[in-house]
Design a protein around this motif. Structure first.
Motif, mmCIF file in Angstrom:
data_model
loop_
_atom_site.group_PDB
_atom_site.id
_atom_site.type_symbol
_atom_site.label_atom_id
_atom_site.label_comp_id
_atom_site.label_asym_id
_atom_site.label_seq_id
_atom_site.Cartn_x
_atom_site.Cartn_y
_atom_site.Cartn_z
ATOM 1 N N ASN A 1 -13.682 0.392 5.689
ATOM 2 C CA ASN A 1 -14.221 -0.622 6.593
ATOM 3 C C ASN A 1 -13.587 -1.994 6.362
ATOM 4 O O ASN A 1 -14.101 -3.003 6.827
ATOM 5 N N GLY A 2 -12.493 -2.005 5.602
ATOM 6 C CA GLY A 2 -11.793 -3.266 5.356
ATOM 7 C C GLY A 2 -12.105 -3.898 4.021
ATOM 8 O O GLY A 2 -11.435 -4.852 3.610
ATOM 9 N N SER A 3 -13.123 -3.372 3.316
ATOM 10 C CA SER A 3 -13.459 -3.896 1.991
ATOM 11 C C SER A 3 -14.411 -2.928 1.310
ATOM 12 O O SER A 3 -14.970 -2.024 1.941
ATOM 13 N N ILE A 4 -14.607 -3.142 0.013
ATOM 14 C CA ILE A 4 -15.565 -2.349 -0.747
ATOM 15 C C ILE A 4 -16.251 -3.276 -1.739
ATOM 16 O O ILE A 4 -15.620 -4.196 -2.279
ATOM 17 N N VAL B 1 -19.115 -7.364 -6.669
ATOM 18 C CA VAL B 1 -17.736 -7.813 -6.460
ATOM 19 C C VAL B 1 -17.167 -7.123 -5.225
ATOM 20 O O VAL B 1 -17.220 -5.892 -5.119
ATOM 21 N N THR B 2 -16.630 -7.907 -4.302
ATOM 22 C CA THR B 2 -16.057 -7.353 -3.075
ATOM 23 C C THR B 2 -14.535 -7.425 -3.125
ATOM 24 O O THR B 2 -13.960 -8.485 -3.382
ATOM 25 N N ILE B 3 -13.904 -6.278 -2.909
ATOM 26 C CA ILE B 3 -12.441 -6.190 -2.875
ATOM 27 C C ILE B 3 -12.024 -5.882 -1.441
ATOM 28 O O ILE B 3 -12.361 -4.818 -0.904
ATOM 29 N N PRO B 4 -11.298 -6.789 -0.781
ATOM 30 C CA PRO B 4 -10.868 -6.534 0.598
ATOM 31 C C PRO B 4 -9.523 -5.820 0.645
ATOM 32 O O PRO B 4 -8.740 -5.870 -0.306
ATOM 33 N N GLY C 1 -7.798 -8.072 5.347
ATOM 34 C CA GLY C 1 -9.048 -7.560 5.902
ATOM 35 C C GLY C 1 -8.858 -6.398 6.855
ATOM 36 O O GLY C 1 -9.756 -6.064 7.639
ATOM 37 N N GLN C 2 -7.701 -5.752 6.774
ATOM 38 C CA GLN C 2 -7.402 -4.659 7.699
ATOM 39 C C GLN C 2 -8.338 -3.472 7.481
ATOM 40 O O GLN C 2 -8.631 -3.086 6.351
ATOM 41 N N VAL C 3 -8.814 -2.899 8.568
ATOM 42 C CA VAL C 3 -9.678 -1.718 8.524
ATOM 43 C C VAL C 3 -8.817 -0.489 8.789
ATOM 44 O O VAL C 3 -8.233 -0.350 9.862
ATOM 45 N N HIS C 4 -8.753 0.414 7.804
ATOM 46 C CA HIS C 4 -7.889 1.588 7.934
ATOM 47 C C HIS C 4 -8.607 2.798 8.515
ATOM 48 O O HIS C 4 -7.976 3.793 8.857
ATOM 49 N N GLY C 5 -9.936 2.734 8.592
ATOM 50 C CA GLY C 5 -10.686 3.857 9.143
ATOM 51 C C GLY C 5 -10.722 5.038 8.194
ATOM 52 O O GLY C 5 -10.664 4.884 6.972
ATOM 53 N N THR C 6 -10.799 6.233 8.752
ATOM 54 C CA THR C 6 -10.868 7.445 7.934
ATOM 55 C C THR C 6 -9.481 7.785 7.387
ATOM 56 O O THR C 6 -8.521 7.930 8.154
ATOM 57 N N VAL C 7 -9.406 7.887 6.059
ATOM 58 C CA VAL C 7 -8.106 8.107 5.419
ATOM 59 C C VAL C 7 -8.179 9.253 4.416
ATOM 60 O O VAL C 7 -9.217 9.486 3.786
ATOM 61 N N SER C 8 -7.071 9.958 4.280
ATOM 62 C CA SER C 8 -6.906 10.963 3.233
ATOM 63 C C SER C 8 -6.297 10.276 2.015
ATOM 64 O O SER C 8 -6.026 9.068 2.037
ATOM 65 N N LEU C 9 -6.042 11.038 0.961
ATOM 66 C CA LEU C 9 -5.389 10.460 -0.214
ATOM 67 C C LEU C 9 -3.984 9.983 0.155
ATOM 68 O O LEU C 9 -3.568 8.883 -0.235
ATOM 69 N N ALA C 10 -3.273 10.804 0.927
ATOM 70 C CA ALA C 10 -1.922 10.421 1.340
ATOM 71 C C ALA C 10 -1.950 9.167 2.211
ATOM 72 O O ALA C 10 -1.110 8.270 2.065
ATOM 73 N N ASP C 11 -2.927 9.097 3.123
ATOM 74 C CA ASP C 11 -3.065 7.911 3.976
ATOM 75 C C ASP C 11 -3.371 6.675 3.126
ATOM 76 O O ASP C 11 -2.814 5.594 3.348
ATOM 77 N N SER C 12 -4.270 6.849 2.171
ATOM 78 C CA SER C 12 -4.662 5.731 1.307
ATOM 79 C C SER C 12 -3.452 5.165 0.585
ATOM 80 O O SER C 12 -3.298 3.947 0.448
ATOM 81 N N PHE C 13 -2.592 6.073 0.141
ATOM 82 C CA PHE C 13 -1.389 5.654 -0.575
ATOM 83 C C PHE C 13 -0.400 4.993 0.388
ATOM 84 O O PHE C 13 0.185 3.952 0.081
ATOM 85 N N ALA C 14 -0.231 5.601 1.553
ATOM 86 C CA ALA C 14 0.727 5.076 2.535
ATOM 87 C C ALA C 14 0.324 3.688 3.020
ATOM 88 O O ALA C 14 1.175 2.812 3.204
ATOM 89 N N SER D 1 -1.661 1.697 1.346
ATOM 90 C CA SER D 1 -2.039 0.892 0.181
ATOM 91 C C SER D 1 -3.443 0.337 0.378
ATOM 92 O O SER D 1 -3.698 -0.861 0.212
ATOM 93 N N CYS D 2 -4.351 1.228 0.718
ATOM 94 C CA CYS D 2 -5.726 0.857 1.063
ATOM 95 C C CYS D 2 -6.515 0.498 -0.195
ATOM 96 O O CYS D 2 -6.842 1.363 -1.014
ATOM 97 N N ASN D 3 -6.817 -0.777 -0.344
ATOM 98 C CA ASN D 3 -7.510 -1.244 -1.546
ATOM 99 C C ASN D 3 -8.898 -0.633 -1.693
ATOM 100 O O ASN D 3 -9.303 -0.233 -2.791
ATOM 101 N N SER D 4 -9.651 -0.590 -0.608
ATOM 102 C CA SER D 4 -11.025 -0.095 -0.715
ATOM 103 C C SER D 4 -11.050 1.383 -1.081
ATOM 104 O O SER D 4 -11.879 1.824 -1.888
ATOM 105 N N SER D 5 -10.141 2.167 -0.519
ATOM 106 C CA SER D 5 -10.086 3.584 -0.857
ATOM 107 C C SER D 5 -9.706 3.780 -2.314
ATOM 108 O O SER D 5 -10.300 4.602 -3.024
ATOM 109 N N PHE D 6 -8.740 3.017 -2.791
ATOM 110 C CA PHE D 6 -8.317 3.183 -4.179
ATOM 111 C C PHE D 6 -9.360 2.655 -5.158
ATOM 112 O O PHE D 6 -9.470 3.155 -6.278
#
Length: 276
Positions: A212-215, A220-223, A227-240, A242-247
């Motif tokens: 949702n753009g942050s966690i 503590v909030t990490i954006p 503030g980009q919202v990546h939506g539903t992501v897989s592990l590969a998507d998260s890596f591609a 570089s989704c901070n909230s997923s990681f």
């Protein structure tokens, strides 16, 4: 005997290179300090002779190589320091050295040829502009350092004249930010996080997370970047992406001991091979 052998084989270079070693002064009295070259043979540092016969170091590229090549007045830094012994060692033909001894002339010290690429160094220098920071470019297949740059910089040709100002510079221009700055690794450490997750989860391909753009965790909030919202992501998507909230979500789920071991397997907090 064992200690003497260890001292001569393992520690000798460090002891010889120590600024407290008086032997270096005697070597400098008998040897003209060698030059430092880039990979194409361009001279980055050389010894010149003034009109009064005194020797001084010349740096043709000025501030471009200030930190990696270093300086050789008011102490030494960079390659001028680490390669000090080699630069003051002459492997000239023994008859030439013998002739120089008879004529009371200095021998010419060995040159140090680096893997630095001046065209890449200049491009990096221009790209960094007036920003504070560092640029390091490696050749992936060999690990050769092609570029090492730090800013703010200084002119190694005028270090002695500007020594007081350089030492009191609030921007710490003498600091080589490429190797002396202590910075968080940032998103590059996601490689370690992803590897540990894969080790802990055989079904890592089934990982799904909604960004949702942050966690937020423990207040503590990490954006994500911007503030980009990546939506539903897989592990590969998260890596591609570089989704901070997923990681962050992945990191919070990991076994801390295993995480530490994985980092150790990748040589974090360990001596690099060949540098023991």
């Amino acid at each position: 005997m064992v200690y003497i052998g260890y001292f001569n084989i393992v520690e000798s270079k460090d002891i010889i290179n120590s600024p407290y070693n008086p032997r270096l002064d005697s070597m400098a009295d008998r040897v003209v300090r060698g030059s430092i070259l880039d990979k194409d043979g361009n001279v980055l540092a050389s010894t010149e002779t003034a009109e009064d016969g005194s020797e001084y170091r010349s740096y043709p590229y000025g501030s471009l190589y200030a930190h990696v090549v270093g300086y050789s007045s008011q102490g030494k830094s960079g390659l001028e320091s680490t390669e000090n012994f080699e630069l003051l060692t002459s492997n000239a033909f023994f008859l030439e050295k013998l002739s120089n001894e008879f004529r009371d002339e200095k021998n010419i010290g060995d040159n140090v040829v680096t893997t630095l690429d001046t065209s890449l160094q200049q491009a990096s220098y221009n790209a960094l502009g007036d920003n504070k920071g560092a640029v390091v470019i490696l050749e992936p297949t060999t690990g050769k350092i092609l570029t090492m740059l730090s800013k703010p910089d200084f002119d190694p040709n005028t270090v002695e004249q500007n020594w007081d100002a350089l030492n009191s510079d609030p921007d710490s221009s003498l600091l080589n930010r490429a190797i002396q700055g202590q910075y968080a690794p940032g998103s590059t450490f996601k490689i370690v996080t992803a590897l540990e997750y894969i080790r802990e989860h055989a079904d890592y391909d089934s990982y799904v997370y909604t960004c949702n753009g942050s966690i937020t965790s423990d207040g503590v909030t990490i954006p994500c970047a911007g503030g980009q919202v990546h939506g539903t992501v897989s592990l590969a998507d998260s890596f591609a992406y570089s989704c901070n909230s997923s990681f962050c979500n992945i990191g919070l789920s990991l076994d801390i001991s295993g995480y530490r071991d994985t980092a150790g397997d990748l040589l974090f907090n360990k001596a690099l091979p060949g540098n023991d």
